[in-house]
Motif scaffolding. Sequence first.
Motif, PDB file in Angstrom:
ATOM      1  N   VAL A 308       0.854  -1.198   0.000  1.00  0.00           N
ATOM      2  CA  VAL A 308       0.000   0.000   0.000  1.00  0.00           C
ATOM      3  C   VAL A 308       0.885   1.242   0.000  1.00  0.00           C
ATOM      4  O   VAL A 308       1.762   1.400   0.860  1.00  0.00           O
ATOM      5  CB  VAL A 308      -0.930   0.000   1.222  1.00  0.00           C
ATOM      6  CG1 VAL A 308      -1.750   1.290   1.264  1.00  0.00           C
ATOM      7  CG2 VAL A 308      -1.850  -1.216   1.195  1.00  0.00           C
ATOM      8  N   THR A 309       0.659   2.121  -0.980  1.00  0.00           N
ATOM      9  CA  THR A 309       1.578   3.235  -1.196  1.00  0.00           C
ATOM     10  C   THR A 309       0.919   4.608  -1.105  1.00  0.00           C
ATOM     11  O   THR A 309       1.506   5.539  -0.552  1.00  0.00           O
ATOM     12  CB  THR A 309       2.253   3.093  -2.579  1.00  0.00           C
ATOM     13  OG1 THR A 309       2.965   1.851  -2.615  1.00  0.00           O
ATOM     14  CG2 THR A 309       3.208   4.231  -2.856  1.00  0.00           C
ATOM     15  N   ALA A 310      -0.285   4.753  -1.634  1.00  0.00           N
ATOM     16  CA  ALA A 310      -0.871   6.092  -1.705  1.00  0.00           C
ATOM     17  C   ALA A 310      -2.385   6.002  -1.750  1.00  0.00           C
ATOM     18  O   ALA A 310      -2.962   4.957  -2.079  1.00  0.00           O
ATOM     19  CB  ALA A 310      -0.347   6.837  -2.943  1.00  0.00           C
ATOM     20  N   ILE A 311      -3.016   7.121  -1.405  1.00  0.00           N
ATOM     21  CA  ILE A 311      -4.458   7.276  -1.580  1.00  0.00           C
ATOM     22  C   ILE A 311      -4.703   8.557  -2.352  1.00  0.00           C
ATOM     23  O   ILE A 311      -3.897   9.493  -2.302  1.00  0.00           O
ATOM     24  CB  ILE A 311      -5.206   7.310  -0.223  1.00  0.00           C
ATOM     25  CG1 ILE A 311      -4.657   8.439   0.662  1.00  0.00           C
ATOM     26  CG2 ILE A 311      -5.104   5.969   0.471  1.00  0.00           C
ATOM     27  CD1 ILE A 311      -5.410   8.591   1.975  1.00  0.00           C
ATOM     28  N   LEU A 312      -5.791   8.587  -3.073  1.00  0.00           N
ATOM     29  CA  LEU A 312      -6.139   9.764  -3.868  1.00  0.00           C
ATOM     30  C   LEU A 312      -7.341  10.449  -3.241  1.00  0.00           C
ATOM     31  O   LEU A 312      -8.394   9.844  -3.035  1.00  0.00           O
ATOM     32  CB  LEU A 312      -6.464   9.354  -5.303  1.00  0.00           C
ATOM     33  CG  LEU A 312      -6.862  10.499  -6.249  1.00  0.00           C
ATOM     34  CD1 LEU A 312      -5.715  11.489  -6.409  1.00  0.00           C
ATOM     35  CD2 LEU A 312      -7.268   9.944  -7.617  1.00  0.00           C
ATOM     36  N   ASN A 313      -7.150  11.735  -2.907  1.00  0.00           N
ATOM     37  CA  ASN A 313      -8.220  12.545  -2.344  1.00  0.00           C
ATOM     38  C   ASN A 313      -8.104  13.937  -2.957  1.00  0.00           C
ATOM     39  O   ASN A 313      -7.076  14.594  -2.794  1.00  0.00           O
ATOM     40  CB  ASN A 313      -8.102  12.612  -0.815  1.00  0.00           C
ATOM     41  CG  ASN A 313      -9.318  13.245  -0.170  1.00  0.00           C
ATOM     42  OD1 ASN A 313      -9.975  14.098  -0.751  1.00  0.00           O
ATOM     43  ND2 ASN A 313      -9.631  12.831   1.045  1.00  0.00           N
ATOM     44  N   PRO A 314      -9.135  14.392  -3.667  1.00  0.00           N
ATOM     45  CA  PRO A 314      -9.036  15.705  -4.324  1.00  0.00           C
ATOM     46  C   PRO A 314      -9.029  16.874  -3.351  1.00  0.00           C
ATOM     47  O   PRO A 314      -8.757  18.001  -3.744  1.00  0.00           O
ATOM     48  CB  PRO A 314     -10.288  15.743  -5.221  1.00  0.00           C
ATOM     49  CG  PRO A 314     -11.252  14.811  -4.569  1.00  0.00           C
ATOM     50  CD  PRO A 314     -10.420  13.729  -3.946  1.00  0.00           C
ATOM     51  N   THR A 315      -9.325  16.635  -2.081  1.00  0.00           N
ATOM     52  CA  THR A 315      -9.311  17.695  -1.076  1.00  0.00           C
ATOM     53  C   THR A 315      -8.002  17.637  -0.292  1.00  0.00           C
ATOM     54  O   THR A 315      -7.139  16.810  -0.555  1.00  0.00           O
ATOM     55  CB  THR A 315     -10.503  17.551  -0.110  1.00  0.00           C
ATOM     56  OG1 THR A 315     -10.290  16.402   0.724  1.00  0.00           O
ATOM     57  CG2 THR A 315     -11.804  17.372  -0.876  1.00  0.00           C
ATOM     58  N   ASP A 316      -7.876  18.524   0.693  1.00  0.00           N
ATOM     59  CA  ASP A 316      -6.690  18.543   1.535  1.00  0.00           C
ATOM     60  C   ASP A 316      -6.845  17.664   2.773  1.00  0.00           C
ATOM     61  O   ASP A 316      -5.998  17.696   3.668  1.00  0.00           O
ATOM     62  CB  ASP A 316      -6.383  19.978   1.989  1.00  0.00           C
ATOM     63  CG  ASP A 316      -6.006  20.876   0.819  1.00  0.00           C
ATOM     64  OD1 ASP A 316      -5.464  20.333  -0.163  1.00  0.00           O
ATOM     65  OD2 ASP A 316      -6.262  22.093   0.883  1.00  0.00           O
ATOM     66  N   ALA A 317      -7.904  16.881   2.844  1.00  0.00           N
ATOM     67  CA  ALA A 317      -8.174  16.083   4.050  1.00  0.00           C
ATOM     68  C   ALA A 317      -7.183  14.941   4.237  1.00  0.00           C
ATOM     69  O   ALA A 317      -6.919  14.516   5.343  1.00  0.00           O
ATOM     70  CB  ALA A 317      -9.586  15.527   4.001  1.00  0.00           C
ATOM     71  N   LYS A 318      -6.642  14.407   3.151  1.00  0.00           N
ATOM     72  CA  LYS A 318      -5.678  13.305   3.187  1.00  0.00           C
ATOM     73  C   LYS A 318      -6.247  12.058   3.867  1.00  0.00           C
ATOM     74  O   LYS A 318      -5.538  11.334   4.556  1.00  0.00           O
ATOM     75  CB  LYS A 318      -4.387  13.754   3.885  1.00  0.00           C
ATOM     76  CG  LYS A 318      -3.647  14.857   3.156  1.00  0.00           C
ATOM     77  CD  LYS A 318      -2.358  15.205   3.838  1.00  0.00           C
ATOM     78  CE  LYS A 318      -1.619  16.308   3.085  1.00  0.00           C
ATOM     79  NZ  LYS A 318      -0.341  16.671   3.728  1.00  0.00           N
ATOM     80  N   THR A 319      -7.527  11.840   3.683  1.00  0.00           N
ATOM     81  CA  THR A 319      -8.170  10.630   4.188  1.00  0.00           C
ATOM     82  C   THR A 319      -8.792   9.876   3.025  1.00  0.00           C
ATOM     83  O   THR A 319      -8.920  10.397   1.916  1.00  0.00           O
ATOM     84  CB  THR A 319      -9.239  10.962   5.240  1.00  0.00           C
ATOM     85  OG1 THR A 319     -10.144  11.937   4.709  1.00  0.00           O
ATOM     86  CG2 THR A 319      -8.604  11.518   6.512  1.00  0.00           C
ATOM     87  N   PHE A 320      -9.220   8.663   3.288  1.00  0.00           N
ATOM     88  CA  PHE A 320      -9.658   7.753   2.229  1.00  0.00           C
ATOM     89  C   PHE A 320     -11.035   8.125   1.705  1.00  0.00           C
ATOM     90  O   PHE A 320     -11.973   8.366   2.468  1.00  0.00           O
ATOM     91  CB  PHE A 320      -9.681   6.333   2.776  1.00  0.00           C
ATOM     92  CG  PHE A 320      -9.938   5.293   1.731  1.00  0.00           C
ATOM     93  CD1 PHE A 320      -8.991   4.997   0.762  1.00  0.00           C
ATOM     94  CD2 PHE A 320     -11.130   4.598   1.714  1.00  0.00           C
ATOM     95  CE1 PHE A 320      -9.223   4.029  -0.187  1.00  0.00           C
ATOM     96  CE2 PHE A 320     -11.371   3.618   0.770  1.00  0.00           C
ATOM     97  CZ  PHE A 320     -10.416   3.339  -0.188  1.00  0.00           C
ATOM     98  N   VAL A 321     -11.142   8.177   0.373  1.00  0.00           N
ATOM     99  CA  VAL A 321     -12.434   8.443  -0.269  1.00  0.00           C
ATOM    100  C   VAL A 321     -12.778   7.362  -1.297  1.00  0.00           C
ATOM    101  O   VAL A 321     -13.656   7.556  -2.123  1.00  0.00           O
ATOM    102  CB  VAL A 321     -12.459   9.839  -0.934  1.00  0.00           C
ATOM    103  CG1 VAL A 321     -12.389  10.936   0.102  1.00  0.00           C
ATOM    104  CG2 VAL A 321     -11.334   9.983  -1.964  1.00  0.00           C
ATOM    105  N   GLY A 322     -12.061   6.236  -1.239  1.00  0.00           N
ATOM    106  CA  GLY A 322     -12.413   5.117  -2.108  1.00  0.00           C
ATOM    107  C   GLY A 322     -11.382   4.733  -3.142  1.00  0.00           C
ATOM    108  O   GLY A 322     -11.572   3.761  -3.873  1.00  0.00           O
TER     109      GLY A 322
END
Length: 341
Positions: A308-322
């Motif tokens: 597991v390397t990265a997650i993509l979130n278009p906001t600055d929240a840096k949390t998981f969106v799927g």
Amino acid sequence: MQPHLRTLTQDDIDSAVLHTLQTKRLPSRPARAAEAVRASVVEIIAYPKAAEKPAVAEKKAEPNGPAGPGGKAPAENQNPASPKADSQKDEQPKADIAPPDSKRADNDKARDLARNGDQAGKGDQANKDEPANKGEKADKEKGDKADKGEKADKGDGKDKGDERVNIGSGVVITDQGVILTNYHVIAGASRLRIRFYDGHQSDATVIGAQPEKDLAVIKASSLPDDLPAATLGSSRNLVPGDEVVAVGFPFGIGPSVSSGVVSGLDREFASEEHQQDLDHLIQFDAAANPGNSGGPLVNMNGEVVGIVTAILNPTDAKTFVGIGFATTIESAGNAVGISPF
């Protein structure tokens, strides 16, 4: 006389299997996959370089020194007034005995005030304003220090002296304590601490890294008894829709398990924060958050197929969106010079 042994038939076997299925709850496929790798997943705590903290402390101490009640600036402003205070103390008894001396002292004081003029006014104003302003700054700095301390306690409550820590995950790939993780988990750290599945803790050293692929290999200095290495699989057999589980320490909580499916293959991801262009990634929708980095992505056979390397979130929240991304185990092994097979 021995009892007659009856030969088992297929109906007997089917009946026994049906009885087991009806009376015992079997673990789910994701649960079995997670259990197969659970003892091989570790938490990685990266502590910052010690040289950074004194620099920050000196910078913070610099405004406090002159601003404090015992600092240099107030002392300089008070020094010109000290002789006056002494002369007033010496001359006070004369005022009680002889009133003319008191008038002469008042005239001397008036001349001194006239001579100093604006300097005395500025000094008094500085003495009034600076402690208040510096006091507010000191309160603010104390608040900042308290915030940093809270973060450090969340990362590792036993190490109160460290202002901040970086928490990630890793997976043991040999029984000698070699651990595969992400480079950004250990980047810039002066010390690495590993927590194993049984609570055993150990320092670790970096033995290999490839920053452009965001991969690193570390080795623990001491190991728990009977440390199992994870079974490495192959991502070549994955297809979109295959079930996978992610195991790690999101926000330092864990080991935590989340399940999902492979959403896509051969994906690309550009990291603005670490300036890396990653390719040939597995896209998945099992929940992953900060702290999951470096942990394994596992198929239903309990085999590690990705990191597991990265997650993509278009906001600055840096949390998981799927949308999560994992480096394939083949890319990870080749990048660090270790064959995954």
